[in-house]
Design an enzyme around this catalytic site. Structure first.
Site, PDB file in Angstrom:
ATOM      1  N   GLU A 109      -4.338  -0.337  -8.687  1.00  0.00           N
ATOM      2  CA  GLU A 109      -2.845   0.468  -9.400  1.00  0.00           C
ATOM      3  C   GLU A 109      -1.665  -0.190  -9.660  1.00  0.00           C
ATOM      4  O   GLU A 109      -1.563  -0.807  -9.203  1.00  0.00           O
ATOM      5  CB  GLU A 109      -2.680   1.333  -7.750  1.00  0.00           C
ATOM      6  CG  GLU A 109      -3.716   2.151  -7.743  1.00  0.00           C
ATOM      7  CD  GLU A 109      -3.570   2.777  -6.843  1.00  0.00           C
ATOM      8  OE1 GLU A 109      -3.289   4.451  -6.278  1.00  0.00           O
ATOM      9  OE2 GLU A 109      -2.514   2.617  -5.342  1.00  0.00           O
TER      10      GLU A 109
ATOM     11  N   ASN B 205      -4.080   5.765  -1.754  1.00  0.00           N
ATOM     12  CA  ASN B 205      -3.159   6.404  -0.301  1.00  0.00           C
ATOM     13  C   ASN B 205      -2.632   7.593  -0.302  1.00  0.00           C
ATOM     14  O   ASN B 205      -2.772   8.070   0.899  1.00  0.00           O
ATOM     15  CB  ASN B 205      -2.498   5.037   0.300  1.00  0.00           C
ATOM     16  CG  ASN B 205      -3.240   4.309  -0.026  1.00  0.00           C
ATOM     17  OD1 ASN B 205      -4.744   4.122   0.511  1.00  0.00           O
ATOM     18  ND2 ASN B 205      -2.770   2.141   0.160  1.00  0.00           N
TER      19      ASN B 205
ATOM     20  N   HIS C 152      -1.834  -3.032  -6.892  1.00  0.00           N
ATOM     21  CA  HIS C 152      -2.239  -2.979  -5.616  1.00  0.00           C
ATOM     22  C   HIS C 152      -4.010  -3.219  -6.300  1.00  0.00           C
ATOM     23  O   HIS C 152      -4.358  -2.344  -6.632  1.00  0.00           O
ATOM     24  CB  HIS C 152      -1.631  -1.486  -5.280  1.00  0.00           C
ATOM     25  CG  HIS C 152      -2.418  -0.703  -3.690  1.00  0.00           C
ATOM     26  ND1 HIS C 152      -2.639   0.014  -4.011  1.00  0.00           N
ATOM     27  CD2 HIS C 152      -2.074  -1.392  -3.207  1.00  0.00           C
ATOM     28  CE1 HIS C 152      -3.157   0.805  -2.567  1.00  0.00           C
ATOM     29  NE2 HIS C 152      -2.911  -0.921  -1.919  1.00  0.00           N
TER      30      HIS C 152
ATOM     31  N   SER D 289       0.473  -1.115  -0.108  1.00  0.00           N
ATOM     32  CA  SER D 289      -0.276  -0.278   0.037  1.00  0.00           C
ATOM     33  C   SER D 289       0.818   0.787   0.120  1.00  0.00           C
ATOM     34  O   SER D 289       0.515   2.474  -0.659  1.00  0.00           O
ATOM     35  CB  SER D 289      -0.517   0.506   0.747  1.00  0.00           C
ATOM     36  OG  SER D 289      -1.526  -1.137   1.353  1.00  0.00           O
TER      37      SER D 289
HETATM   38  N1  CAA Z   1     -15.514  -9.476   0.623  1.00  0.00           N
HETATM   39  C1  CAA Z   1     -16.126  -9.756  -0.659  1.00  0.00           C
HETATM   40  N2  CAA Z   1     -17.337  -9.412  -0.712  1.00  0.00           N
HETATM   41  C2  CAA Z   1     -18.089  -8.286   0.016  1.00  0.00           C
HETATM   42  C3  CAA Z   1     -17.060  -7.833   1.094  1.00  0.00           C
HETATM   43  C4  CAA Z   1     -15.645  -8.681   1.466  1.00  0.00           C
HETATM   44  N3  CAA Z   1     -14.899  -7.898   2.750  1.00  0.00           N
HETATM   45  N4  CAA Z   1     -18.591  -7.062   1.471  1.00  0.00           N
HETATM   46  C5  CAA Z   1     -19.120  -6.630   1.022  1.00  0.00           C
HETATM   47  N5  CAA Z   1     -18.722  -7.785  -0.552  1.00  0.00           N
HETATM   48  C6  CAA Z   1     -19.452  -8.005  -1.511  1.00  0.00           C
HETATM   49  C7  CAA Z   1     -21.252  -8.698  -1.059  1.00  0.00           C
HETATM   50  O1  CAA Z   1     -21.135  -9.818  -1.033  1.00  0.00           O
HETATM   51  C8  CAA Z   1     -22.035  -7.828  -1.699  1.00  0.00           C
HETATM   52  O2  CAA Z   1     -22.347  -8.414  -3.112  1.00  0.00           O
HETATM   53  P1  CAA Z   1     -23.563  -8.605  -3.694  1.00  0.00           P
HETATM   54  O3  CAA Z   1     -24.064  -7.324  -3.822  1.00  0.00           O
HETATM   55  O4  CAA Z   1     -22.903  -9.765  -5.019  1.00  0.00           O
HETATM   56  O5  CAA Z   1     -23.632  -9.709  -3.141  1.00  0.00           O
HETATM   57  C9  CAA Z   1     -21.117  -6.585  -2.203  1.00  0.00           C
HETATM   58  O6  CAA Z   1     -20.206  -6.268  -1.971  1.00  0.00           O
HETATM   59  C10 CAA Z   1     -21.885  -5.366  -1.439  1.00  0.00           C
HETATM   60  O7  CAA Z   1     -22.171  -5.563  -0.539  1.00  0.00           O
HETATM   61  P2  CAA Z   1     -23.400  -4.889   1.130  1.00  0.00           P
HETATM   62  O8  CAA Z   1     -23.860  -4.999   0.533  1.00  0.00           O
HETATM   63  O9  CAA Z   1     -23.441  -6.156   2.341  1.00  0.00           O
HETATM   64  O10 CAA Z   1     -22.243  -3.816   1.672  1.00  0.00           O
HETATM   65  P3  CAA Z   1     -22.220  -2.590   1.118  1.00  0.00           P
HETATM   66  O11 CAA Z   1     -23.169  -2.392  -0.370  1.00  0.00           O
HETATM   67  O12 CAA Z   1     -22.128  -0.849   1.959  1.00  0.00           O
HETATM   68  O13 CAA Z   1     -20.730  -2.313   0.564  1.00  0.00           O
HETATM   69  C11 CAA Z   1     -18.244  -1.668   0.722  1.00  0.00           C
HETATM   70  C12 CAA Z   1     -19.999  -3.274   1.174  1.00  0.00           C
HETATM   71  C13 CAA Z   1     -18.418  -3.002  -1.071  1.00  0.00           C
HETATM   72  C14 CAA Z   1     -17.122  -3.033   1.625  1.00  0.00           C
HETATM   73  C15 CAA Z   1     -18.323  -0.901   0.736  1.00  0.00           C
HETATM   74  O14 CAA Z   1     -19.310  -0.159   1.608  1.00  0.00           O
HETATM   75  C16 CAA Z   1     -17.472  -0.056  -0.033  1.00  0.00           C
HETATM   76  O15 CAA Z   1     -17.632   0.412  -1.452  1.00  0.00           O
HETATM   77  N6  CAA Z   1     -16.924   1.172   1.184  1.00  0.00           N
HETATM   78  C17 CAA Z   1     -15.349   1.343   0.729  1.00  0.00           C
HETATM   79  C18 CAA Z   1     -14.547   0.181   0.556  1.00  0.00           C
HETATM   80  C19 CAA Z   1     -12.920   1.440   0.176  1.00  0.00           C
HETATM   81  O16 CAA Z   1     -13.152   2.618   0.427  1.00  0.00           O
HETATM   82  N7  CAA Z   1     -12.095   0.194  -0.070  1.00  0.00           N
HETATM   83  C20 CAA Z   1     -10.536   0.494  -0.331  1.00  0.00           C
HETATM   84  C21 CAA Z   1     -10.156   1.433   1.499  1.00  0.00           C
HETATM   85  S1  CAA Z   1      -8.731   1.451   0.900  1.00  0.00           S
HETATM   86  C22 CAA Z   1      -7.701   0.119  -0.071  1.00  0.00           C
HETATM   87  O17 CAA Z   1      -8.216  -0.669   0.210  1.00  0.00           O
HETATM   88  C23 CAA Z   1      -6.373   0.332  -0.022  1.00  0.00           C
HETATM   89  C24 CAA Z   1      -5.198   0.821   1.113  1.00  0.00           C
HETATM   90  O18 CAA Z   1      -3.813   0.096   0.274  1.00  0.00           O
HETATM   91  C25 CAA Z   1      -5.109   0.259   2.958  1.00  0.00           C
END
Ligand code: CAA
Length: 294
Positions: free
Chosen positions: A152, A190, A140, A119
């Site tokens: 990325e 990030n 990434h 990251s």
């Molecule tokens: N693993 C696999 N699939 C997942 C999951 C997980 N942990 N969490 C949710 N899903 C899937 C669900 O199964 C669902 O799929 P279907 O529609 O096919 O059934 C779909 O995602 C939507 O899930 P939910 O309805 O349960 O929940 P939601 O609509 O609130 O979405 C989320 C959950 C996708 C996590 C959403 O809240 C989101 O986009 N959050 C922001 C996440 C983000 O910003 N990530 C980047 C973090 S920074 C990073 O990763 C970089 C780093 O280096 C630190």
């Protein structure tokens, strides 16, 4: 080069998702972990995600079984010997990554490509620990890797055109949106997202709003899917702290420094969702704000 067998080192928060999407793309995947417990936990998560997809009618049962069948869990680096590509997804710690790459470099085929999912650490520093810097790139992914559309692709100084182009081609096969990012600390996302989360923690410390109101504010006011403190818990507070340390060293700007609350939570072992407690307590049906330091 045609990729058909991928190695993934690390089956944690990011690793298990990378394993799953690679297996869903039709590749054979060998995943290596440090101990059986971590391996079982990661494979268990993949099993749950696949079962959920079947339940929701998004995947045929037979296809889910085929995906699971393409995944080979192992504790041995030697099992990565036949892989065309090895992706690293271990703890965000340069020394551990270098040690891991030396071990993988010793067993992998000379023509295999290596990619780091770091990251925040330099891709070039890791490439230099191997005998094949020209075949080394950054890939990434974002958490959850099964859902987030972005990849990325990072080119270090020595990365060949072939390796760099492979990163984009693999991203396309995985159905990801690919962006080219320079090998600077935090790449694109990030570089912008980490100071945002750290600033949300500082806003909380300064009493600008409660944990829940800061989160609700960014969901309802800026259409973010999660508020910044929920997101920090989701990324992992230990990971966020490690990234902040790397970035503050690299950029020498206070906005990348760990706020005290983050340091205290990590010191207490409260790493966010993965440990069950951070800015929220996840032990009940619904997350409840812990109001750290109040
Ligand atoms: N693993 C696999 N699939 C997942 C999951 C997980 N942990 N969490 C949710 N899903 C899937 C669900 O199964 C669902 O799929 P279907 O529609 O096919 O059934 C779909 O995602 C939507 O899930 P939910 O309805 O349960 O929940 P939601 O609509 O609130 O979405 C989320 C959950 C996708 C996590 C959403 O809240 C989101 O986009 N959050 C922001 C996440 C983000 O910003 N990530 C980047 C973090 S920074 C990073 O990763 C970089 C780093 O280096 C630190």
């Amino acid at each position: 080069m045609e990729i058909s067998r991928v190695g993934v080192v690390g089956c944690g928060l990011m690793g298990h998702g990378i394993v799953q999407i690679c297996a869903q793309a039709g590749w054979e995947v060998v995943v290596r972990e440090l101990d059986q417990e971590a391996l079982d936990r990661g494979i268990g998560r993949i099993g749950k995600q696949l079962a959920r997809a079947v339940e929701r009618g998004k995947l045929e049962r037979g296809d889910a079984e085929a995906v699971r069948g393409r995944i080979t869990p192992t504790l041995e680096y030697g099992d990565l010997a036949d892989c065309d590509l090895v992706i690293e997804a271990i703890t965000e710690d340069l020394d551990r990554k270098l040690e891991m790459w030396r071990a993988v470099d010793g067993v992998a085929r000379p023509d295999a490509f290596f990619a780091t999912n770091t990251s925040s650490l330099a891709v070039a520093d890791q490439a230099a620990a191997t005998s094949r810097a020209e075949r080394f790139l950054g890939m990434h992914f974002f958490n959850p890797a099964q859902v987030m559309p972005l990849l990325e692709v990072v080119r270090a100084e020595a990365t060949s055109d072939e390796a760099y182009e492979l990163g984009f081609a693999l991203g396309e096969t995985l159905g990801k949106t690919t962006v080219a990012a320079r090998d600077n600390r935090g790449f694109i996302v990030n570089r912008l997202l980490v100071p945002y989360m750290l600033d949300a923690i500082r806003a909380y410390e300064q009493g600008v709003g409660s944990v829940e109101d800061i989160d609700r504010g960014m969901i309802a006011g800026a259409s973010h899917p999660m508020g910044p403190l929920t997101l920090a818990d989701f990324v992992g507070l230990d990971t966020l702290a490690s990234i902040a340390d790397v970035m503050v060293d690299a950029y020498e700007e206070e906005r990348f420094a760990q706020p005290d609350t983050l340091r205290d939570l990590v010191g207490a072992g409260d790493y966010g969702r993965k440990s069950g407690r951070g800015f929220y307590d996840y032990s009940g049906d619904k997350p409840v704000a812990t109001d750290p330091g109040r």
